[in-house]
Scaffold this motif. Structure first.
Motif, mmCIF file in Angstrom:
data_model
loop_
_atom_site.group_PDB
_atom_site.id
_atom_site.type_symbol
_atom_site.label_atom_id
_atom_site.label_comp_id
_atom_site.label_asym_id
_atom_site.label_seq_id
_atom_site.Cartn_x
_atom_site.Cartn_y
_atom_site.Cartn_z
ATOM 1 N N LEU A 51 15.383 19.320 -43.547
ATOM 2 C CA LEU A 51 16.629 19.233 -43.022
ATOM 3 C C LEU A 51 16.668 18.986 -41.714
ATOM 4 C CD1 LEU A 51 18.106 22.593 -44.589
ATOM 5 C CD2 LEU A 51 18.341 20.199 -45.439
ATOM 6 N N GLU A 52 17.629 18.392 -40.913
ATOM 7 C CA GLU A 52 17.450 18.077 -39.501
ATOM 8 C C GLU A 52 17.278 19.453 -38.834
ATOM 9 O OE1 GLU A 52 20.508 15.660 -37.654
ATOM 10 O OE2 GLU A 52 20.573 14.417 -39.553
ATOM 11 N N SER A 53 16.437 19.232 -37.723
ATOM 12 C CA SER A 53 16.147 20.682 -36.939
ATOM 13 C C SER A 53 16.093 20.268 -35.519
ATOM 14 C CB SER A 53 14.600 21.063 -37.241
ATOM 15 O OG SER A 53 14.337 22.165 -36.468
ATOM 16 N N PRO A 54 16.619 20.891 -34.741
ATOM 17 C CA PRO A 54 16.843 20.999 -33.304
ATOM 18 C C PRO A 54 15.351 20.945 -32.426
ATOM 19 C CG PRO A 54 17.777 22.921 -34.035
ATOM 20 C CD PRO A 54 17.246 22.330 -35.138
ATOM 21 N N LYS A 55 14.260 21.403 -33.437
ATOM 22 C CA LYS A 55 13.062 21.824 -32.609
ATOM 23 C C LYS A 55 12.199 20.493 -33.126
ATOM 24 C CE LYS A 55 14.070 26.386 -33.030
ATOM 25 N NZ LYS A 55 14.377 27.595 -34.100
ATOM 26 N N GLU A 56 12.799 19.619 -33.900
ATOM 27 C CA GLU A 56 11.630 18.406 -34.330
ATOM 28 C C GLU A 56 11.380 17.828 -32.871
ATOM 29 O OE1 GLU A 56 11.622 14.691 -37.243
ATOM 30 O OE2 GLU A 56 13.502 15.782 -37.037
ATOM 31 N N ASN A 57 9.919 17.302 -33.067
ATOM 32 C CA ASN A 57 9.279 16.610 -31.812
ATOM 33 C C ASN A 57 9.074 15.451 -32.649
ATOM 34 O OD1 ASN A 57 7.478 15.129 -30.231
ATOM 35 N ND2 ASN A 57 6.708 16.819 -29.462
ATOM 36 N N ILE A 58 10.027 14.313 -32.528
ATOM 37 C CA ILE A 58 10.054 12.789 -33.400
ATOM 38 C C ILE A 58 8.862 12.071 -32.914
ATOM 39 C CG2 ILE A 58 11.340 10.824 -33.485
ATOM 40 C CD1 ILE A 58 13.865 12.315 -33.253
ATOM 41 N N LYS A 59 8.321 12.299 -31.627
ATOM 42 C CA LYS A 59 7.071 11.365 -31.322
ATOM 43 C C LYS A 59 5.926 12.074 -32.306
ATOM 44 C CE LYS A 59 4.468 10.241 -27.226
ATOM 45 N NZ LYS A 59 4.451 10.497 -25.710
ATOM 46 N N ILE A 60 5.566 13.221 -32.238
ATOM 47 C CA ILE A 60 4.486 13.778 -33.014
ATOM 48 C C ILE A 60 4.810 13.212 -34.743
ATOM 49 C CG2 ILE A 60 3.267 15.730 -33.896
ATOM 50 C CD1 ILE A 60 3.915 16.751 -30.816
ATOM 51 N N SER A 61 6.016 13.730 -35.236
ATOM 52 C CA SER A 61 6.070 13.366 -36.561
ATOM 53 C C SER A 61 5.968 11.839 -36.902
ATOM 54 C CB SER A 61 7.558 13.927 -37.295
ATOM 55 O OG SER A 61 8.456 13.346 -36.366
ATOM 56 N N THR A 62 6.455 11.132 -35.986
ATOM 57 C CA THR A 62 6.537 9.685 -36.379
ATOM 58 C C THR A 62 4.893 9.262 -36.103
ATOM 59 O OG1 THR A 62 8.559 9.295 -35.076
ATOM 60 C CG2 THR A 62 7.121 7.512 -35.221
#
Length: 189
Positions: A51-62
């Protein structure tokens, strides 16, 4: 939009969180979104909803996705006849040692002793223990960490808070020891 991730061999909840969200703080979003506990063993091939999370770090997950990095840190998978859910006994005595109580997970010890969940991996490596393994009551854990949140740590100590959030019970120890041939029949009768 909800994404789906298929569990690979030796992946833990923290592995999936770092891989998918790029931030360990999204762990509880993953757990709640899939109705699983932190100590539950993940099965290879099962799917988890991301699910979407406000804590996501898109730079790292990408970065993980683009470089096909799939963390898999479950250290318990290599226990021979015991299987991935065998309880482990840690026998380390050192400055900063703590004795676990009933229903405490490794994450509970990390938060209790350091005040910060980010110390979890450091403590796991220090103790040569998987973060999702079962802690038997009375297990000695070396809780010396370079990562601390002194405010939380002090609050837990002043209020004698010892979190115990493990939902799953380990296999019956006596049965496991008998199956492994470590005890003779009749020993506990």
């Amino acid at each position: 939009m909800t994404k789906i991730l298929t569990i690979k061999s030796d992946q833990t909840q923290l592995d999936v969180t770092v891989q998918s969200y790029g931030n360990i703080e999204a762990l509880f979003d993953l757990l709640l979104g899939n109705d699983i506990s932190f100590t539950e063993t993940l099965s290879v091939g099962n799917n988890l909803r991301l699910l979407e999370s406000p804590k996501e770090n898109i730079k790292i997950s990408t970065y993980y996705a683009e470089n096909n990095i799939i963390p898999a840190t479950n250290l318990n998978s290599d226990l021979g006849g015991f299987g991935a859910e065998a309880p482990l006994q840690i026998n380390l005595i050192a400055d900063g040692a703590v004795i676990s109580k009933s229903q405490q997970s490794f994450m509970d010890i990390a938060i209790q002793e350091t005040g910060d969940i980010e110390s979890l991996m450091e403590l796991a490596v220090l103790n040569d223990f998987t973060i999702t393994g079962f802690l038997l009551p009375g297990t000695t854990v070396n809780a010396t960490s370079t990562i601390t949140n002194e405010t939380i740590q002090d609050y837990y100590r002043r209020n004698l808070i010892k979190p115990a959030t493990a939902f799953n019970e380990p296999p019956a120890l006596a049965e496991t020891l008998f199956e492994a041939g470590l005890f003779e029949t009749g020993l506990f009768e």
